[in-house]
Design a protein around this motif. Structure first.
Motif, PDB file in Angstrom:
ATOM      1  N   VAL A 156     -10.008 -39.962 -25.160  1.00  0.00           N
ATOM      2  CA  VAL A 156     -10.136 -39.401 -26.515  1.00  0.00           C
ATOM      3  C   VAL A 156     -11.363 -40.017 -27.166  1.00  0.00           C
ATOM      4  CG1 VAL A 156      -9.042 -39.109 -28.749  1.00  0.00           C
ATOM      5  CG2 VAL A 156      -7.628 -39.255 -26.694  1.00  0.00           C
ATOM      6  N   GLN A 157     -12.213 -39.171 -27.725  1.00  0.00           N
ATOM      7  CA  GLN A 157     -13.421 -39.647 -28.391  1.00  0.00           C
ATOM      8  C   GLN A 157     -13.583 -38.919 -29.723  1.00  0.00           C
ATOM      9  OE1 GLN A 157     -16.094 -38.672 -25.019  1.00  0.00           O
ATOM     10  NE2 GLN A 157     -16.600 -40.860 -24.982  1.00  0.00           N
ATOM     11  N   ASN A 158     -14.073 -39.640 -30.694  1.00  0.00           N
ATOM     12  CA  ASN A 158     -14.371 -38.970 -31.953  1.00  0.00           C
ATOM     13  C   ASN A 158     -15.544 -39.662 -32.651  1.00  0.00           C
ATOM     14  OD1 ASN A 158     -12.230 -41.116 -32.692  1.00  0.00           O
ATOM     15  ND2 ASN A 158     -13.048 -40.530 -34.701  1.00  0.00           N
ATOM     16  N   ASP A 159     -16.302 -38.872 -33.396  1.00  0.00           N
ATOM     17  CA  ASP A 159     -17.334 -39.415 -34.260  1.00  0.00           C
ATOM     18  C   ASP A 159     -16.996 -38.981 -35.681  1.00  0.00           C
ATOM     19  OD1 ASP A 159     -18.095 -36.736 -34.460  1.00  0.00           O
ATOM     20  OD2 ASP A 159     -19.668 -36.955 -32.933  1.00  0.00           O
ATOM     21  N   THR A 160     -17.946 -38.974 -36.570  1.00  0.00           N
ATOM     22  CA  THR A 160     -17.644 -38.629 -37.964  1.00  0.00           C
ATOM     23  C   THR A 160     -17.352 -37.150 -38.144  1.00  0.00           C
ATOM     24  OG1 THR A 160     -20.016 -38.373 -38.402  1.00  0.00           O
ATOM     25  CG2 THR A 160     -19.014 -40.530 -38.877  1.00  0.00           C
ATOM     26  N   THR A 161     -17.649 -36.325 -37.130  1.00  0.00           N
ATOM     27  CA  THR A 161     -17.482 -34.878 -37.275  1.00  0.00           C
ATOM     28  C   THR A 161     -16.461 -34.292 -36.306  1.00  0.00           C
ATOM     29  OG1 THR A 161     -19.793 -34.698 -37.934  1.00  0.00           O
ATOM     30  CG2 THR A 161     -18.690 -32.653 -37.296  1.00  0.00           C
ATOM     31  N   ASN A 162     -16.494 -34.733 -35.051  1.00  0.00           N
ATOM     32  CA  ASN A 162     -15.704 -34.084 -34.019  1.00  0.00           C
ATOM     33  C   ASN A 162     -14.798 -35.069 -33.286  1.00  0.00           C
ATOM     34  OD1 ASN A 162     -17.084 -31.450 -34.250  1.00  0.00           O
ATOM     35  ND2 ASN A 162     -18.849 -32.564 -33.430  1.00  0.00           N
ATOM     36  N   MET A 163     -13.726 -34.529 -32.759  1.00  0.00           N
ATOM     37  CA  MET A 163     -12.854 -35.280 -31.881  1.00  0.00           C
ATOM     38  C   MET A 163     -12.588 -34.432 -30.637  1.00  0.00           C
ATOM     39  SD  MET A 163      -8.960 -36.709 -32.416  1.00  0.00           S
ATOM     40  CE  MET A 163      -8.266 -35.053 -32.375  1.00  0.00           C
ATOM     41  N   THR A 164     -12.661 -35.039 -29.476  1.00  0.00           N
ATOM     42  CA  THR A 164     -12.355 -34.337 -28.239  1.00  0.00           C
ATOM     43  C   THR A 164     -11.363 -35.154 -27.434  1.00  0.00           C
ATOM     44  OG1 THR A 164     -14.177 -35.386 -27.039  1.00  0.00           O
ATOM     45  CG2 THR A 164     -14.652 -33.307 -28.143  1.00  0.00           C
ATOM     46  N   TYR A 165     -10.551 -34.462 -26.662  1.00  0.00           N
ATOM     47  CA  TYR A 165      -9.644 -35.154 -25.761  1.00  0.00           C
ATOM     48  C   TYR A 165      -9.658 -34.425 -24.425  1.00  0.00           C
ATOM     49  CZ  TYR A 165      -6.074 -31.499 -26.280  1.00  0.00           C
ATOM     50  OH  TYR A 165      -5.395 -30.303 -26.262  1.00  0.00           O
ATOM     51  N   SER A 166      -9.429 -35.184 -23.360  1.00  0.00           N
ATOM     52  CA  SER A 166      -9.346 -34.592 -22.033  1.00  0.00           C
ATOM     53  C   SER A 166      -8.456 -35.452 -21.160  1.00  0.00           C
ATOM     54  CB  SER A 166     -10.735 -34.473 -21.401  1.00  0.00           C
ATOM     55  OG  SER A 166     -11.298 -35.755 -21.191  1.00  0.00           O
ATOM     56  N   TYR A 167      -7.827 -34.840 -20.171  1.00  0.00           N
ATOM     57  CA  TYR A 167      -7.006 -35.572 -19.219  1.00  0.00           C
ATOM     58  C   TYR A 167      -6.797 -34.695 -18.000  1.00  0.00           C
ATOM     59  CZ  TYR A 167      -3.098 -32.647 -20.784  1.00  0.00           C
ATOM     60  OH  TYR A 167      -2.294 -31.578 -21.079  1.00  0.00           O
ATOM     61  N   HIS A 168      -6.375 -35.347 -16.911  1.00  0.00           N
ATOM     62  CA  HIS A 168      -6.049 -34.635 -15.685  1.00  0.00           C
ATOM     63  C   HIS A 168      -4.576 -34.833 -15.401  1.00  0.00           C
ATOM     64  CE1 HIS A 168      -6.491 -32.899 -11.704  1.00  0.00           C
ATOM     65  NE2 HIS A 168      -5.822 -33.925 -11.224  1.00  0.00           N
ATOM     66  N   PHE A 169      -3.867 -33.745 -15.200  1.00  0.00           N
ATOM     67  CA  PHE A 169      -2.423 -33.792 -14.972  1.00  0.00           C
ATOM     68  C   PHE A 169      -2.092 -33.082 -13.674  1.00  0.00           C
ATOM     69  CE2 PHE A 169       1.826 -31.835 -15.459  1.00  0.00           C
ATOM     70  CZ  PHE A 169       2.579 -32.975 -15.647  1.00  0.00           C
ATOM     71  N   GLU A 170      -1.342 -33.774 -12.785  1.00  0.00           N
ATOM     72  CA  GLU A 170      -0.907 -33.156 -11.548  1.00  0.00           C
ATOM     73  C   GLU A 170       0.532 -32.695 -11.707  1.00  0.00           C
ATOM     74  OE1 GLU A 170      -1.457 -35.672  -8.219  1.00  0.00           O
ATOM     75  OE2 GLU A 170      -3.584 -35.979  -8.602  1.00  0.00           O
ATOM     76  N   GLY A 171       0.758 -31.411 -11.495  1.00  0.00           N
ATOM     77  CA  GLY A 171       2.083 -30.843 -11.645  1.00  0.00           C
ATOM     78  C   GLY A 171       2.004 -29.520 -12.374  1.00  0.00           C
ATOM     79  N   THR A 172       3.163 -28.921 -12.601  1.00  0.00           N
ATOM     80  CA  THR A 172       3.233 -27.642 -13.302  1.00  0.00           C
ATOM     81  C   THR A 172       3.297 -27.905 -14.801  1.00  0.00           C
ATOM     82  OG1 THR A 172       4.426 -26.676 -11.448  1.00  0.00           O
ATOM     83  CG2 THR A 172       4.488 -25.487 -13.542  1.00  0.00           C
ATOM     84  N   GLN A 173       2.381 -27.308 -15.533  1.00  0.00           N
ATOM     85  CA  GLN A 173       2.335 -27.557 -16.969  1.00  0.00           C
ATOM     86  C   GLN A 173       1.968 -26.268 -17.681  1.00  0.00           C
ATOM     87  OE1 GLN A 173       0.250 -31.114 -18.664  1.00  0.00           O
ATOM     88  NE2 GLN A 173      -1.048 -29.560 -19.538  1.00  0.00           N
ATOM     89  N   THR A 174       2.818 -25.863 -18.600  1.00  0.00           N
ATOM     90  CA  THR A 174       2.554 -24.646 -19.354  1.00  0.00           C
ATOM     91  C   THR A 174       2.510 -24.902 -20.858  1.00  0.00           C
ATOM     92  OG1 THR A 174       4.914 -24.115 -19.402  1.00  0.00           O
ATOM     93  CG2 THR A 174       3.611 -23.196 -17.608  1.00  0.00           C
ATOM     94  N   TRP A 175       2.686 -26.138 -21.259  1.00  0.00           N
ATOM     95  CA  TRP A 175       2.773 -26.444 -22.698  1.00  0.00           C
ATOM     96  C   TRP A 175       2.121 -27.790 -22.947  1.00  0.00           C
ATOM     97  CZ3 TRP A 175       4.920 -22.841 -25.904  1.00  0.00           C
ATOM     98  CH2 TRP A 175       5.080 -23.186 -27.244  1.00  0.00           C
ATOM     99  N   LYS A 176       1.275 -27.868 -23.960  1.00  0.00           N
ATOM    100  CA  LYS A 176       0.563 -29.115 -24.273  1.00  0.00           C
ATOM    101  C   LYS A 176       0.668 -29.404 -25.763  1.00  0.00           C
ATOM    102  CE  LYS A 176      -3.278 -27.379 -22.665  1.00  0.00           C
ATOM    103  NZ  LYS A 176      -2.775 -26.151 -22.032  1.00  0.00           N
ATOM    104  N   ARG A 177       0.964 -30.642 -26.085  1.00  0.00           N
ATOM    105  CA  ARG A 177       1.002 -31.069 -27.483  1.00  0.00           C
ATOM    106  C   ARG A 177       0.216 -32.362 -27.625  1.00  0.00           C
ATOM    107  NH1 ARG A 177       7.499 -30.353 -28.570  1.00  0.00           N
ATOM    108  NH2 ARG A 177       7.506 -28.099 -28.891  1.00  0.00           N
ATOM    109  N   VAL A 178      -0.576 -32.444 -28.667  1.00  0.00           N
ATOM    110  CA  VAL A 178      -1.288 -33.667 -29.003  1.00  0.00           C
ATOM    111  C   VAL A 178      -0.898 -34.043 -30.433  1.00  0.00           C
ATOM    112  CG1 VAL A 178      -3.518 -34.787 -29.270  1.00  0.00           C
ATOM    113  CG2 VAL A 178      -3.225 -33.020 -27.512  1.00  0.00           C
TER     114      VAL A 178
END
Length: 322
Positions: free
Chosen positions: A272-294
């Motif tokens: 997860v990275q953020n500056d004064t304007t933007n925030m981004t997140y990324s990850y790698h998940f192995e398995g079946t995934q149809t729903w994501k919450r942050v």
């Protein structure tokens, strides 16, 4: 279709970069049974579930009671001869109970029944008390010479801490297994593990889910696997005592089969990275995934926002939408 919900919990204030890495965890689950039912045919059926059934919790009288119960004594011997570890129920009242009374109950299970460990109930989440529970675990382990063998399934007397809810990492060395969820199926879908759980084996964690209908059993087990619970118990039974029966067939057999199915739980390299304007997140998940919450906590306060996973979230990104 199996629906897996993956939750990432962030706590961000100003310029923050959070990273977390985890390796793949492939595991099969074990079933631990709160056997708060009297010795008899249900105990015999429970024994037949070994080795998927790893332990059962004996609870003669909201504890060991005031005297030896021969029905329990004979049933426990039978269970242990079948390879099932038996641990005794002892309540601690969040360490408001006198420590000598707690130890007396522990002593009775080992002296009378040759128990394979203790299930400590009503366990605090307060870190200032974690050493007290660690001392109890040491006390329990010292009883090894009184514990009846179950073929090496439990190499030393087991200590299970029932927090029943999210707890803090300070307790990780205070018990062999931590119960971090005890509740109804209707609330389980909103539960997610705290980030520190990823640092430990699923065998460290147990979930007890009641009021789980046959139609919801598969969903509950899938959620428990995705939440990294190595020990589980599901039942259709309901309050006030959802642990006073063993599920009938085919529910019981379906639970054992699903628990014994291998599962892989992996989050790689989430950043997860953020500056004064933007925030981004990324990850790698192995398995079946149809729903994501942050869930995002912007003020580092659990007293504001939606309390989940140990943070007070005031923002939610769900499947890419804020």
């Amino acid at each position: 279709m199996n629906v897996f919900i993956k939750t990432i919990l962030l706590s961000i204030l100003g310029m923050t970069i959070l990273t977390k890495q985890a390796t793949a965890q492939t595991f099969t689950q074990k079933v631990g049974v709160p056997a708060y039912f009297y010795p008899g045919s249900e105990w015999d059926r429970m024994d037949d579930g070994v080795p998927t059934v790893g332990f059962a919790i004996a609870n003669p009288a909201s504890g060991p009671g005031t005297s030896y119960n021969n029905d329990y004594g004979q049933q426990i011997i039978t269970a242990q001869n079948n390879g099932l570890a038996i641990i005794g129920y002892v309540y601690t009242s969040y360490m408001n109970r006198n420590i000598d009374l707690i130890k007396q109950d522990i002593d009775k299970y080992f002296d009378w029944y040759g128990a394979n460990g203790i299930f400590l109930d009503e366990v605090s989440t307060d870190c200032s008390l974690s050493d007290d529970y660690a001392s109890l675990m040491s006390y329990i382990r010292a009883k090894e010479y009184l514990s009846h063998s179950v073929g090496g399934t439990v190499p030393q007397p087991l200590t299970v801490l029932n927090h029943g809810t999210q707890t803090n990492e300070c307790y990780v060395n205070s018990g062999d297994i931590l119960v971090t969820y005890e509740g109804a199926y209707s609330s389980y879908s909103a539960w997610s593990p705290q980030a520190w759980h990823l640092n430990y084996s699923p065998n460290k964690f147990m979930h007890l889910v009641y009021n789980t209908s046959s139609n919801n059993l598969s969903s509950a087990i899938n959620m428990s696997k995705n939440n990294g619970a190595g020990w589980i118990y599901m039942t259709p039974d309901v309050l006030p005592n959802p642990w006073d029966t063993l599920p009938s067939e085919p529910y019981w057999g379906n639970l054992l089969t699903a628990a014994n199915t291998s599962s892989t739980r992996t989050i790689h390299d989430w950043v997860v990275q953020n500056d004064t304007t933007n925030m981004t997140y990324s990850y790698h998940f192995e398995g079946t995934q149809t729903w994501k919450r942050v869930y995002i906590d912007t003020d580092h306060s659990t007293s504001t926002g939606f309390l989940t996973g140990g943070i007070g979230a005031d923002r939610l990104i769900e499947n890419g939408w804020m």
